[in-house]
Design a protein around this motif. Structure first.
Motif, mmCIF file in Angstrom:
data_model
loop_
_atom_site.group_PDB
_atom_site.id
_atom_site.type_symbol
_atom_site.label_atom_id
_atom_site.label_comp_id
_atom_site.label_asym_id
_atom_site.label_seq_id
_atom_site.Cartn_x
_atom_site.Cartn_y
_atom_site.Cartn_z
ATOM 1 N N LEU A 97 0.861 -1.265 0.002
ATOM 2 C CA LEU A 97 -0.179 -0.002 0.094
ATOM 3 C C LEU A 97 0.706 1.198 0.034
ATOM 4 C CD1 LEU A 97 -1.770 -2.529 1.550
ATOM 5 C CD2 LEU A 97 -3.201 -0.655 2.118
ATOM 6 N N ASP A 98 0.746 1.889 -1.004
ATOM 7 C CA ASP A 98 1.666 3.137 -1.232
ATOM 8 C C ASP A 98 0.513 4.343 -1.645
ATOM 9 O OD1 ASP A 98 3.151 5.303 -2.263
ATOM 10 O OD2 ASP A 98 4.637 4.016 -3.304
ATOM 11 N N ALA A 99 0.341 5.181 -0.643
ATOM 12 C CA ALA A 99 -0.622 6.113 -0.827
ATOM 13 C C ALA A 99 -0.087 7.181 -1.884
ATOM 14 C CB ALA A 99 -0.891 6.950 0.410
ATOM 15 N N GLU A 100 0.833 7.448 -2.293
ATOM 16 C CA GLU A 100 1.394 8.119 -3.284
ATOM 17 C C GLU A 100 0.888 7.686 -4.717
ATOM 18 O OE1 GLU A 100 5.649 8.070 -3.539
ATOM 19 O OE2 GLU A 100 6.036 9.508 -1.884
ATOM 20 N N LEU A 101 0.434 6.539 -4.750
ATOM 21 C CA LEU A 101 -0.264 6.016 -5.911
ATOM 22 C C LEU A 101 -1.623 6.822 -6.264
ATOM 23 C CD1 LEU A 101 1.139 2.404 -6.193
ATOM 24 C CD2 LEU A 101 1.965 4.346 -7.204
#
Length: 385
Positions: free
Chosen positions: A174-178
């Motif tokens: 999970l990478d919120a930048e995406l």
């Protein structure tokens, strides 16, 4: 204390920029030839490019399948599997929204186990092993990265599901930048979808409704309720995006073990027949289903109301459940989402057919706090129309 079981993804990685480091996180697991399952929109944006380049620099062969559509069809799954089989892939990477992740899950199963798809439909019918599987969500709604469920469209309109712990991935990254810059309408619909997961997990009558799911559902509702409007109004608010992504995952863990119910059952015909996105389909029937459920679920709604709307803690307990339903309806309007079926061009004479189709979702309806007949489903659709 009631007995229960709780399953979730083995490893969850939650970190800004983690997708760019996928080679070190998951490269060895996925092996030398990786099937990447995604959609045309992400291809146009190139959102996955840094991750795939990191894998290529490690010497991996990346086989890209980017034809996943909303409410993916069995034909799309078969095309992904054919590409994977022809390339003799050693692992599957799902990158995108719930549709891409669901196709990636089933592709990893069919490519690894060689089980015929027709034998896998339903609950715990998936057999054998699957290929190594890593899922990277780019929306905050489905929680598919931590659920053992995949939904596909069969025959053009009917939604069918596969539910098995075998579908849980090895890694959820999970990478919120995406999720930065996700359009407001998608942010709103996926956020409401995640809320529905948490609400239905908390109120599910499934025998496996358990303390862990209830704790996760309430924390999900707190995160989602306090950040959804911020995330919709400012696509670059990274703190709000992180809260939404985490809330979506927690809701996914909750309903993966305490399954959803009538909101989803009635949403599926809307998506299957009229191709309305899943999150919006849920939002269209959410408050009508909850009003129907009030006689049986009022106590549970009272317990979670202030998690989403803290001001409801000051409302008398006897009135709080109804106030919760009203507040959800008002939230949907503030998010500028359609709130009536007719706003999507769904004709009133389609409601009987939709009610009939909803009855096919008995695996979900059995979890609803109040039994739903076909006549009840029609009445709920009528109210939502």
């Amino acid at each position: 204390m009631m007995p229960f079981s709780f399953s979730t993804t083995k490893t969850v990685i939650f970190r800004r920029g983690a997708a760019k480091e996928i080679d070190s996180v998951a490269g060895a697991l996925l092996g030398p030839r990786i099937l990447v399952v995604t959609d045309p929109g992400l291809s146009r944006l190139g959102l996955y490019n840094p991750a795939l380049e990191a894998l290529r620099l490690q010497g991996k062969t990346v086989v890209l399948f980017d034809a996943v559509e909303a409410d993916p069809s069995v034909g799309t799954l078969q095309a992904a599997c054919a590409l994977g089989a022809n390339s003799n892939v050693t692992g599957v990477l799902g990158f995108g929204g719930g549709s891409s992740l669901d196709v990636a899950k089933v592709a990893s199963l069919l490519l690894g186990s060689k089980q015929p798809l027709d034998e896998a439909w339903g609950v715990n019918n998936a057999k054998g092993s699957r290929l190594p599987l890593v899922l990277v969500p780019t929306t905050s709604g489905t929680g598919s990265e931590v659920t053992p469920v995949a939904i596909l469209t069969f025959g053009g309109e009917e939604k069918r599901g596969i539910s098995s712990p075998i579908l849980l991935p090895d890694i959820a990254l999970l990478d919120a930048e995406l999720t930065l810059g996700l359009p407001p309408q998608i942010t709103a619909a996926t956020g409401i979808d995640a809320m529905v997961h948490a609400i239905e997990a908390y109120t599910s009558t499934n025998a496996n409704n358990n303390p862990l799911s209830r704790i996760l559902a309430r924390e999900a509702l707190r995160l989602l309720g306090s950040h959804i409007e911020r995330a919709v109004s400012d696509g670059q608010d990274i703190a709000a995006r992180e809260a939404m992504l985490l809330g979506s995952m927690l809701a996914g863990q909750a309903f993966a073990n305490s399954p959803v119910a009538a909101v989803h059952a009635l949403a599926y015909p809307i998506g299957g027949i009229f191709h309305v996105p899943h999150g919006l389909s849920n939002a269209l029937v959410l408050t009508s289903v909850m009003r129907f459920n009030l006689p049986a679920a009022g106590v549970a709604y009272t317990e979670i109301a202030a998690d989403v709307f803290p001001g409801l803690a000051d409302v008398a307990a006897a009135d709080r459940a109804s106030a919760f339903v009203r507040s959800l309806g008002e939230l949907i309007l503030r998010l500028q989402m359609p709130s009536r079926l007719r706003e999507l061009g769904i004709p009133e004479d389609a409601l009987p057919r939709m009610a009939s189709e909803a009855m096919k979702q008995q695996r979900l309806l059995v979890n609803n706090p109040r039994a739903v007949s076909e006549a009840d489903a029609f009445a709920i659709y009528s109210e939502a129309w």
